[in-house]
Design a protein around this motif. Structure first.
Motif, mmCIF file in Angstrom:
data_model
loop_
_atom_site.group_PDB
_atom_site.id
_atom_site.type_symbol
_atom_site.label_atom_id
_atom_site.label_comp_id
_atom_site.label_asym_id
_atom_site.label_seq_id
_atom_site.Cartn_x
_atom_site.Cartn_y
_atom_site.Cartn_z
ATOM 1 N N VAL A 67 0.836 -1.203 0.000
ATOM 2 C CA VAL A 67 0.000 0.000 0.000
ATOM 3 C C VAL A 67 0.869 1.250 0.000
ATOM 4 N N ASP A 68 1.875 1.281 0.863
ATOM 5 C CA ASP A 68 2.693 2.483 0.989
ATOM 6 C C ASP A 68 3.555 2.723 -0.244
ATOM 7 N N GLN A 69 3.965 1.668 -0.938
ATOM 8 C CA GLN A 69 4.686 1.869 -2.197
ATOM 9 C C GLN A 69 3.785 2.521 -3.237
ATOM 10 N N CYS A 70 2.534 2.085 -3.302
ATOM 11 C CA CYS A 70 1.596 2.703 -4.239
ATOM 12 C C CYS A 70 1.364 4.174 -3.892
ATOM 13 N N VAL A 71 1.310 4.481 -2.605
ATOM 14 C CA VAL A 71 1.152 5.877 -2.182
ATOM 15 C C VAL A 71 2.375 6.696 -2.582
ATOM 16 N N ALA A 72 3.568 6.162 -2.332
ATOM 17 C CA ALA A 72 4.791 6.871 -2.728
ATOM 18 C C ALA A 72 4.830 7.069 -4.232
ATOM 19 N N HIS A 73 4.351 6.080 -4.983
ATOM 20 C CA HIS A 73 4.305 6.207 -6.437
ATOM 21 C C HIS A 73 3.357 7.321 -6.850
ATOM 22 N N ALA A 457 -9.558 8.478 1.865
ATOM 23 C CA ALA A 457 -9.594 7.013 1.806
ATOM 24 C C ALA A 457 -8.380 6.453 1.079
ATOM 25 N N LEU A 458 -7.287 7.199 1.101
ATOM 26 C CA LEU A 458 -6.123 6.828 0.299
ATOM 27 C C LEU A 458 -5.638 5.408 0.590
ATOM 28 N N ALA A 459 -5.420 5.078 1.859
ATOM 29 C CA ALA A 459 -4.858 3.767 2.204
ATOM 30 C C ALA A 459 -5.802 2.631 1.804
ATOM 31 N N SER A 460 -7.106 2.782 2.093
ATOM 32 C CA SER A 460 -8.049 1.720 1.743
ATOM 33 C C SER A 460 -8.210 1.597 0.231
#
Length: 725
Positions: A67-73, A457-460
């Motif tokens: 999840v956090d890699q997608c957020v960093a991307h 709702a970024l993480a979900s």
């Protein structure tokens, strides 16, 4: 982007699901493990994790991205979007002023102003690609280049994926944002990046991937500005000899004339010209008609000569340094395979190297020598290979056999792959990186429009799209003979995964036994059928979950095309899909605005010159219209407003101006933000005309197979399934 190809190296459209593959067992198996629930909005939900608390440790090799890699991307994509906005709107940058459109009619001005902004960005990207080449060579660690002996039966080529060491991205290696953007697009062509990493001794880069923790630290969480220390900037400038800021770098490009003399030439000298085909006649390095004359020897240099110079360099690497030609080292499945034991079958993908050494080297040297008088083109190289593969005695000599001079299928693919590296590419890499960045720009724009990065709702949202990506990968594994097209949410996870190349390679092989490529070009007419097929299979495998969680007219039409009234009565999958769709329409967070939802991801769509293309487009338009009308009737029955077809007719694009596309425009078409006439190599076009440049030697492929480098695609797959047998 899409997956295309199968274990035998052929592409099929996949517009119909084979009955034998449509078994209820498939649906039930996955449905048992998939929680049935209505898809919530991607814009509402529980508050997401703070951007400042990302855990960017790498997941296990056989796991999808975190999840956090997608957020960093997403943070990185937002920084790219901001950069493009800043550059494209910089008045008079590179001499390209909005005032060029002042004397035009209002109608022409609406068309030309976005193209002026696009041209600024294209020149900037061309400069970035040039800078990337310097950084790749000087700042990233290198090992010995691959040699032929490494591919022998007793070599260790098949274990080369274990050879790279993870890089410590210290301040002396960190690049400017424009250079990072090029690396990002390069990695999103995973087989091309893998091949170049092997041949050029950059396996440490391949093993490391993008350093998410450091990138995350460099991007501000509110402005998304890319900020580094003075030490990082100073190190880059001292090691590369370049300015940290692209715009502070040298105002001219440096190329070599046919005799090796340096020439400094402008990046662009393009004038507006015909408003319908603006900037077509520029002669700068980033222009379509680049020409430069050497002051020392008076010889002319152009892009065609630069392609021949690239081939000459690769030929010298083979003959002097024993480095295999590009396109000859990976199997049809995208894996490194060493030669079989002597006495067994021959190494088919390595065939072009054997052919050159057996008798073509003198002819090819002569062809590339003719660049000094400007009489040769890449077509002449193709013709040399064409004659060679018809020479039974030369083929026997190359393959050390007296039995047969007939080419094996993989040897034909290898010829096509070699040629695909030169048709529209004079860089030292396996593909035209300017085109790759421009095509990725469409995806960057879509992510900016959807704006997940600012959602509570970024993480979900990221967790849900990763789960959906895993199902998408299952589809690719179960149906290797079909084309699977991702939705935008799936594509975000897929992109993020590929930016950790070694882990993506391991995951791909574990799931499919193929290194699945992320095809960078596919003819637009094939995408809609493939998307419909993917949507249908996803719905069946998940017991009725809908694939595109979007209520725009196109997605409504696609869903309507593979369901029926009878299906809703007797098929539990169709009934569940209808229930999920009703809840989707009732969700206030779901918009019918196609720019705000995760529907088809088609930034790799390209146009072709096929005579059948216009006919296919007409048929597709009629089919979509019929499905759209059915969706409207069903909406009225259920008391809903019909989907608005005009959503795709009038929209704002990256260059900041509204563009009107009546009737024929659909989201599976080639990116409308790319004006191909102004590019040296059109990023949104492939040639499929018989005998055209880009098509290869007689007997190796049909028309269009090698167009745009497509024969270097997944599993050696070819456009339209036209692989030579």
């Amino acid at each position: 982007m899409i997956f295309q190809g199968n274990r035998h190296g052929h592409l099929t459209q996949g517009n119909e699901l084979h009955k034998e593959q449509d078994s209820s067992d498939d649906s039930e198996d996955l449905a048992k493990t998939t929680k049935q629930e209505a898809p919530p909005s991607y814009n509402l939900g529980d508050p997401g994790t703070s951007l400042t608390k990302l855990n960017l440790d790498q997941p296990a090799a056989h796991q999808p991205p975190s999840v956090d890699q997608c957020v960093a991307h997403l943070k990185l994509l937002t920084a790219f979007a901001n950069l493009r906005e800043d550059i494209s709107t910089s008045e008079s940058l590179f001499g390209l002023s909005d005032s060029l459109a002042e004397k035009l009619t209002d109608e022409d001005k609406k068309d030309v102003l976005p193209k002026i902004r696009e041209k600024r960005w294209q020149v900037y990207v061309s400069r970035a690609v040039d800078r990337f080449g310097v950084w790749w060579e000087k700042c990233l660690p290198s090992s010995r280049m691959l040699q032929q002996q490494d591919l022998t039966w007793d070599g260790h080529f098949d274990s080369i994926t274990d050879s790279g060491r993870v890089i410590n991205w210290s301040p002396d290696r960190f690049p400017p944002l424009d250079v990072l953007m090029v690396l990002h697009s390069f990695m999103l062509n995973p087989r091309a990046f893998f091949e170049d990493s092997i041949r050029q001794g950059k396996m440490d880069v391949w093993a490391t991937g993008l350093p998410w923790a450091q990138i995350n630290d460099c991007i501000n969480n509110s402005s998304f500005d890319y900020v580094v220390t003075d030490e990082v900037k100073s190190n880059f400038e001292q090691i590369t000899g370049l300015a940290w800021d692209n715009l502070h770098d040298a105002p001219s490009a440096r190329v070599l004339c046919p005799r090796g003399h340096p020439i400094d030439c402008p990046w662009t000298d393009a004038v507006l010209g015909d408003p319908k085909r603006p900037f077509e006649q520029g002669t700068g390095y980033a222009d379509r008609s680049f020409t430069a004359t050497c002051a020392q020897c008076n010889l002319i240099t152009n892009h065609e000569i630069l392609k021949l110079q690239k081939f000459r360099r690769d030929l010298q690497f083979l003959l002097k340094d024993d480095v295999p030609m590009p396109g000859t080292i990976l199997s049809l499945e995208g894996k490194p395979e060493k030669a079989p034991r002597p006495g067994f079958k021959r190494h088919e993908m390595f065939f072009p190297n054997r052919l050159i050494i057996a008798g073509l080297k003198i002819l090819l040297i002569e062809v590339t020598d003719n660049t000094q008088v400007g009489t040769s083109t890449v077509k002449d190289i193709r013709d040399v290979f064409d004659r060679a593969i018809r020479d039974v005695f030369l083929v026997r000599k190359a393959n050390d056999t007296i039995v047969s001079g007939k080419l094996f299928p993989k040897e034909k693919v290898a010829i096509r792959r070699v040629m695909s590296r030169y048709w529209d590419n004079w860089s030292p890499f396996a593909l035209d990186l300017v085109g790759a960045v421009m095509r990725q720009g469409t995806f960057v724009e879509k992510m900016a429009n959807i704006d997940w990065i600012n959602s509570p709702a970024l993480a979900s949202t990221m967790a849900r799209l990763i789960k959906k990506y895993e199902t998408f990968f299952l589809i690719m594994a179960k149906y290797p003979d079909h084309v699977a097209v991702p939705t935008l949410d799936v594509d975000l996870a897929w992109h993020t995964h590929q930016l950790s190349p070694r882990r993506y390679y391991s995951y791909s092989l574990a799931k499919t036994n193929i290194f699945i490529d992320h095809d960078d070009k596919i003819e637009e007419s094939k995408l809609s059928d493939a998307f419909k097929w993917t949507s249908r299979v996803y719905q069946k495998l998940t017991g009725g979950q809908i694939y595109s969680e979007c209520t725009c007219w196109y997605c409504e039409a696609i869903r309507e095309s593979h369901t029926s009234t009878t299906g809703r009565l007797f098929s539990s999958s169709d009934r569940n899909a209808q229930s999920a769709l009703d809840q989707l329409h009732d969700n206030p967070g779901v918009s019918s605005d196609p720019n705000k939802n995760a529907h088809i991801s088609a930034h790799n769509a390209v146009k072709s010159d096929s005579a059948a293309t216009n006919v296919a487009a007409g048929v597709k338009a009629a089919q979509l219209q019929a499905s759209y009308q059915k969706a409207c009737r069903r909406a009225k029955k259920r008391g809903r407003e019909p989907p608005n077809r005009d959503d795709y007719m009038f929209t704002y694009y990256a260059w900041g101006y509204p563009l009107f596309y009546p009737g024929i425009y659909a989201p599976y078409m080639a990116p409308v933000v790319i004006t191909g006439d102004m590019y040296p190599c059109n990023p949104s076009y492939i040639s499929v005309t018989q005998g055209a440049a880009g098509n290869c030697c007689q007997g190796t492929c049909s028309a269009g197979v090698a167009a745009g480098g497509s024969c270097g695609g997944s599993s050696g797959a070819c456009v339209g399934g036209s692989a030579g047998k």
